[in-house]
Design a protein around this motif. Structure first.
Motif, PDB file in Angstrom:
ATOM      1  N   GLY A  61     -75.047  63.877  59.705  1.00  0.00           N
ATOM      2  CA  GLY A  61     -75.052  63.073  58.482  1.00  0.00           C
ATOM      3  C   GLY A  61     -74.322  63.730  57.319  1.00  0.00           C
ATOM      4  O   GLY A  61     -74.700  63.558  56.165  1.00  0.00           O
ATOM      5  N   ILE A  62     -73.264  64.486  57.634  1.00  0.00           N
ATOM      6  CA  ILE A  62     -72.443  65.081  56.564  1.00  0.00           C
ATOM      7  C   ILE A  62     -71.208  64.208  56.402  1.00  0.00           C
ATOM      8  O   ILE A  62     -70.571  63.838  57.398  1.00  0.00           O
ATOM      9  CB  ILE A  62     -72.080  66.538  56.911  1.00  0.00           C
ATOM     10  N   GLU A  63     -70.906  63.832  55.161  1.00  0.00           N
ATOM     11  CA  GLU A  63     -69.823  62.868  54.953  1.00  0.00           C
ATOM     12  C   GLU A  63     -68.976  63.201  53.739  1.00  0.00           C
ATOM     13  O   GLU A  63     -69.333  64.065  52.946  1.00  0.00           O
ATOM     14  CB  GLU A  63     -70.413  61.451  54.825  1.00  0.00           C
ATOM     15  N   LYS A  64     -67.847  62.484  53.627  1.00  0.00           N
ATOM     16  CA  LYS A  64     -66.959  62.576  52.473  1.00  0.00           C
ATOM     17  C   LYS A  64     -66.616  64.003  52.031  1.00  0.00           C
ATOM     18  O   LYS A  64     -66.766  64.342  50.848  1.00  0.00           O
ATOM     19  CB  LYS A  64     -67.570  61.813  51.290  1.00  0.00           C
ATOM     20  N   PRO A  65     -66.163  64.856  52.934  1.00  0.00           N
ATOM     21  CA  PRO A  65     -65.739  66.184  52.473  1.00  0.00           C
ATOM     22  C   PRO A  65     -64.552  66.029  51.513  1.00  0.00           C
ATOM     23  O   PRO A  65     -63.696  65.169  51.710  1.00  0.00           O
ATOM     24  CB  PRO A  65     -65.330  66.905  53.758  1.00  0.00           C
ATOM     25  N   LEU A  66     -64.573  66.837  50.469  1.00  0.00           N
ATOM     26  CA  LEU A  66     -63.523  66.739  49.449  1.00  0.00           C
ATOM     27  C   LEU A  66     -62.613  67.961  49.558  1.00  0.00           C
ATOM     28  O   LEU A  66     -63.051  69.095  49.352  1.00  0.00           O
ATOM     29  CB  LEU A  66     -64.163  66.669  48.053  1.00  0.00           C
ATOM     30  N   ALA A  67     -61.356  67.707  49.899  1.00  0.00           N
ATOM     31  CA  ALA A  67     -60.373  68.786  49.984  1.00  0.00           C
ATOM     32  C   ALA A  67     -59.762  68.957  48.601  1.00  0.00           C
ATOM     33  O   ALA A  67     -59.336  67.980  47.985  1.00  0.00           O
ATOM     34  CB  ALA A  67     -59.301  68.420  50.994  1.00  0.00           C
ATOM     35  N   HIS A  68     -59.760  70.167  48.095  1.00  0.00           N
ATOM     36  CA  HIS A  68     -59.216  70.423  46.752  1.00  0.00           C
ATOM     37  C   HIS A  68     -57.858  71.104  46.896  1.00  0.00           C
ATOM     38  O   HIS A  68     -57.719  72.083  47.618  1.00  0.00           O
ATOM     39  CB  HIS A  68     -60.198  71.312  45.978  1.00  0.00           C
ATOM     40  N   ALA A  69     -56.863  70.575  46.206  1.00  0.00           N
ATOM     41  CA  ALA A  69     -55.527  71.177  46.230  1.00  0.00           C
ATOM     42  C   ALA A  69     -55.567  72.537  45.518  1.00  0.00           C
ATOM     43  O   ALA A  69     -56.326  72.705  44.564  1.00  0.00           O
ATOM     44  CB  ALA A  69     -54.541  70.249  45.530  1.00  0.00           C
ATOM     45  N   LEU A  94     -52.292  66.131  52.806  1.00  0.00           N
ATOM     46  CA  LEU A  94     -52.765  64.761  52.986  1.00  0.00           C
ATOM     47  C   LEU A  94     -52.710  64.347  54.458  1.00  0.00           C
ATOM     48  O   LEU A  94     -53.651  63.748  54.986  1.00  0.00           O
ATOM     49  CB  LEU A  94     -51.852  63.867  52.137  1.00  0.00           C
ATOM     50  N   ILE A  95     -51.621  64.678  55.107  1.00  0.00           N
ATOM     51  CA  ILE A  95     -51.459  64.289  56.513  1.00  0.00           C
ATOM     52  C   ILE A  95     -52.462  65.050  57.384  1.00  0.00           C
ATOM     53  O   ILE A  95     -53.070  64.480  58.289  1.00  0.00           O
ATOM     54  CB  ILE A  95     -49.987  64.482  56.955  1.00  0.00           C
ATOM     55  N   PHE A  96     -52.698  66.325  57.061  1.00  0.00           N
ATOM     56  CA  PHE A  96     -53.717  67.100  57.785  1.00  0.00           C
ATOM     57  C   PHE A  96     -55.083  66.405  57.687  1.00  0.00           C
ATOM     58  O   PHE A  96     -55.833  66.327  58.659  1.00  0.00           O
ATOM     59  CB  PHE A  96     -53.785  68.530  57.236  1.00  0.00           C
ATOM     60  N   LEU A  97     -55.378  65.849  56.504  1.00  0.00           N
ATOM     61  CA  LEU A  97     -56.701  65.247  56.278  1.00  0.00           C
ATOM     62  C   LEU A  97     -56.933  63.957  57.063  1.00  0.00           C
ATOM     63  O   LEU A  97     -58.072  63.507  57.179  1.00  0.00           O
ATOM     64  CB  LEU A  97     -56.930  65.008  54.776  1.00  0.00           C
ATOM     65  N   HIS A  98     -55.855  63.383  57.601  1.00  0.00           N
ATOM     66  CA  HIS A  98     -56.050  62.189  58.444  1.00  0.00           C
ATOM     67  C   HIS A  98     -57.010  62.492  59.590  1.00  0.00           C
ATOM     68  O   HIS A  98     -57.649  61.592  60.129  1.00  0.00           O
ATOM     69  CB  HIS A  98     -54.720  61.715  59.060  1.00  0.00           C
ATOM     70  N   ALA A  99     -57.082  63.774  59.983  1.00  0.00           N
ATOM     71  CA  ALA A  99     -57.923  64.175  61.120  1.00  0.00           C
ATOM     72  C   ALA A  99     -59.409  64.185  60.785  1.00  0.00           C
ATOM     73  O   ALA A  99     -60.241  64.329  61.674  1.00  0.00           O
ATOM     74  CB  ALA A  99     -57.488  65.556  61.611  1.00  0.00           C
ATOM     75  N   ILE A 100     -59.747  64.080  59.489  1.00  0.00           N
ATOM     76  CA  ILE A 100     -61.165  64.158  59.094  1.00  0.00           C
ATOM     77  C   ILE A 100     -61.591  62.834  58.461  1.00  0.00           C
ATOM     78  O   ILE A 100     -61.320  62.583  57.285  1.00  0.00           O
ATOM     79  CB  ILE A 100     -61.411  65.326  58.103  1.00  0.00           C
ATOM     80  N   PRO A 101     -62.262  61.965  59.235  1.00  0.00           N
ATOM     81  CA  PRO A 101     -62.651  60.657  58.701  1.00  0.00           C
ATOM     82  C   PRO A 101     -63.507  60.796  57.437  1.00  0.00           C
ATOM     83  O   PRO A 101     -64.424  61.630  57.397  1.00  0.00           O
ATOM     84  CB  PRO A 101     -63.463  60.031  59.839  1.00  0.00           C
ATOM     85  N   GLY A 102     -63.173  60.009  56.430  1.00  0.00           N
ATOM     86  CA  GLY A 102     -63.957  60.031  55.191  1.00  0.00           C
ATOM     87  C   GLY A 102     -63.520  61.087  54.199  1.00  0.00           C
ATOM     88  O   GLY A 102     -64.035  61.137  53.079  1.00  0.00           O
ATOM     89  N   ALA A 103     -62.587  61.950  54.606  1.00  0.00           N
ATOM     90  CA  ALA A 103     -62.156  63.019  53.696  1.00  0.00           C
ATOM     91  C   ALA A 103     -61.429  62.438  52.492  1.00  0.00           C
ATOM     92  O   ALA A 103     -60.757  61.409  52.587  1.00  0.00           O
ATOM     93  CB  ALA A 103     -61.244  64.002  54.420  1.00  0.00           C
ATOM     94  N   MET A 104     -61.573  63.091  51.352  1.00  0.00           N
ATOM     95  CA  MET A 104     -60.825  62.727  50.155  1.00  0.00           C
ATOM     96  C   MET A 104     -60.037  63.964  49.701  1.00  0.00           C
ATOM     97  O   MET A 104     -60.362  65.094  50.077  1.00  0.00           O
ATOM     98  CB  MET A 104     -61.764  62.273  49.035  1.00  0.00           C
ATOM     99  N   TYR A 105     -59.010  63.737  48.902  1.00  0.00           N
ATOM    100  CA  TYR A 105     -58.119  64.812  48.466  1.00  0.00           C
ATOM    101  C   TYR A 105     -58.061  64.830  46.939  1.00  0.00           C
ATOM    102  O   TYR A 105     -57.580  63.875  46.324  1.00  0.00           O
ATOM    103  CB  TYR A 105     -56.729  64.575  49.060  1.00  0.00           C
ATOM    104  N   ASN A 106     -58.568  65.914  46.336  1.00  0.00           N
ATOM    105  CA  ASN A 106     -58.629  66.009  44.877  1.00  0.00           C
ATOM    106  C   ASN A 106     -57.585  66.997  44.352  1.00  0.00           C
ATOM    107  O   ASN A 106     -57.371  68.057  44.936  1.00  0.00           O
ATOM    108  CB  ASN A 106     -60.035  66.483  44.482  1.00  0.00           C
ATOM    109  N   PHE A 107     -56.956  66.642  43.247  1.00  0.00           N
ATOM    110  CA  PHE A 107     -55.961  67.560  42.664  1.00  0.00           C
ATOM    111  C   PHE A 107     -56.012  67.533  41.147  1.00  0.00           C
ATOM    112  O   PHE A 107     -56.509  66.576  40.538  1.00  0.00           O
ATOM    113  CB  PHE A 107     -54.553  67.200  43.173  1.00  0.00           C
ATOM    114  N   HIS A 108     -55.500  68.609  40.532  1.00  0.00           N
ATOM    115  CA  HIS A 108     -55.367  68.681  39.066  1.00  0.00           C
ATOM    116  C   HIS A 108     -54.017  68.070  38.709  1.00  0.00           C
ATOM    117  O   HIS A 108     -53.009  68.448  39.298  1.00  0.00           O
ATOM    118  CB  HIS A 108     -55.407  70.137  38.603  1.00  0.00           C
ATOM    119  N   PRO A 109     -53.989  67.155  37.737  1.00  0.00           N
ATOM    120  CA  PRO A 109     -52.731  66.462  37.457  1.00  0.00           C
ATOM    121  C   PRO A 109     -51.627  67.363  36.905  1.00  0.00           C
ATOM    122  O   PRO A 109     -50.460  66.969  36.900  1.00  0.00           O
ATOM    123  CB  PRO A 109     -53.128  65.380  36.457  1.00  0.00           C
TER     124      PRO A 109
END
Ligand code: FE
Ligand code: FE
Ligand code: ZN
Length: 279
Positions: A61-69, A94-109
């Motif tokens: 039940g672990i979901e939505k891991p957030l990858a930080h740039a 971003l393309i690497f994260l396709h492998a992890i369902p539910g993953a999101m990608y966060n970055f500083h503008p």
């Protein structure tokens, strides 16, 4: 009340290890850096390790891991070399994260380093327009910034402009960092409803995808960006009780980036779960 909460974890032990660490502290999500936060080096994770993490997440039940740039990127840089470096690395992340369902990608503008916020905003949005076609089902979040130095994304208006210029792609949203917005002058501790109403009016709450939970070592409007443990800073413990149980926020994933070792994160997660259970 269900609460999706976790903390920032290190990738040093591998991907499956992050899932196990999250579970060991009763976290149901987590955040990690896609590569060395202060360098460009990247240990390419093995596919079997990533697949093992995905399985472990499903089973636990672990979901939505957030990858930080990493901090070495500057999406609004005027310098072509830095722009190419940032664009290519962000696309690869971003393309690497396709492998992890539910993953999101966060970055500083990014930091405009003297070119001005407007020019910076245009550059960041242009980069997003380039990489968004490769986002597939990965959602990208622009982080709200404290407004330190020449950072862009220091106000809801600046974030709105970035999203608009990136054509409001459905995969594009916002990660609200409680320390950063307080440092940016938004009183999330004293007037949460007011801040959320303003966010909704300017950006739209439907664009809010994630929350970074941090107390701040500095008072409202300080533009410093120094995170503090929950309850030990200017926001105070009660502010976090209101944030994680707020009807407009409680469905979102919450990520701790407080100055803690694992045991400190574990006790903050226990505290937040207590707030949620009392609702
Ligand atoms: Fe961040
Ligand atoms: Fe943050
Ligand atoms: Zn920060």
């Amino acid at each position: 009340m269900k609460l999706t909460v976790g903390c920032h974890l290190s990738t040093t032990g591998g991907y499956l290890a992050m899932g196990k660490t999250a579970k060991s502290i009763d976290a149901t999500t987590f955040q990690f850096f896609t590569r060395n936060p202060r360098g460009s080096s990247r240990k390419i994770p093995s596919l079997t390790d990533v697949e093992a993490l995905v399985r472990f997440m499903e089973e636990n039940g672990i979901e939505k891991p957030l990858a930080h740039a990493p901090y070495t990127y500057n999406p609004c840089a005027m310098d072509e070399g830095i722009r190419t470096y940032t664009t290519e690395n962000m696309r690869e992340d971003l393309i690497f994260l396709h492998a992890i369902p539910g993953a999101m990608y966060n970055f500083h503008p990014g930091c405009h380093v003297g070119a001005g916020a407007e020019a910076g905003i245009a550059k960041t949005a242009a980069l997003l327009r380039e990489i968004l076609p490769d986002s597939a089902n990965v959602r990208i979040t622009v982080e709200t910034m404290a407004g330190k130095g020449t950072e862009i994304g220091r106000s809801f208006e600046e974030i709105r402009q970035i999203l608009d210029l990136a054509e409001n792609h459905p995969n594009l949203g916002v990660c609200l960092d409680t320390c950063h917005v307080s440092d940016g002058g938004y009183d999330v501790a004293g007037d949460l409803d007011g801040v959320l109403a303003e966010f909704d009016r300017i950006i739209g709450l439907n664009r809010l995808f994630a929350i970074h939970l941090n107390d701040s070592k500095n008072p409202l409007g300080a533009h410093k960006d120094r995170h503090e443990k929950l309850g030990l800073g200017y926001l105070g413990e009660e502010a976090f009780a209101r944030i994680v149980t707020h009807p407009k926020l409680r469905h979102l994933p919450f990520y701790l980036e407080t100055p803690n070792e694992l045991d400190g994160y574990a006790s903050e997660i226990r505290l937040l779960r207590r707030f949620a259970d009392n609702k």
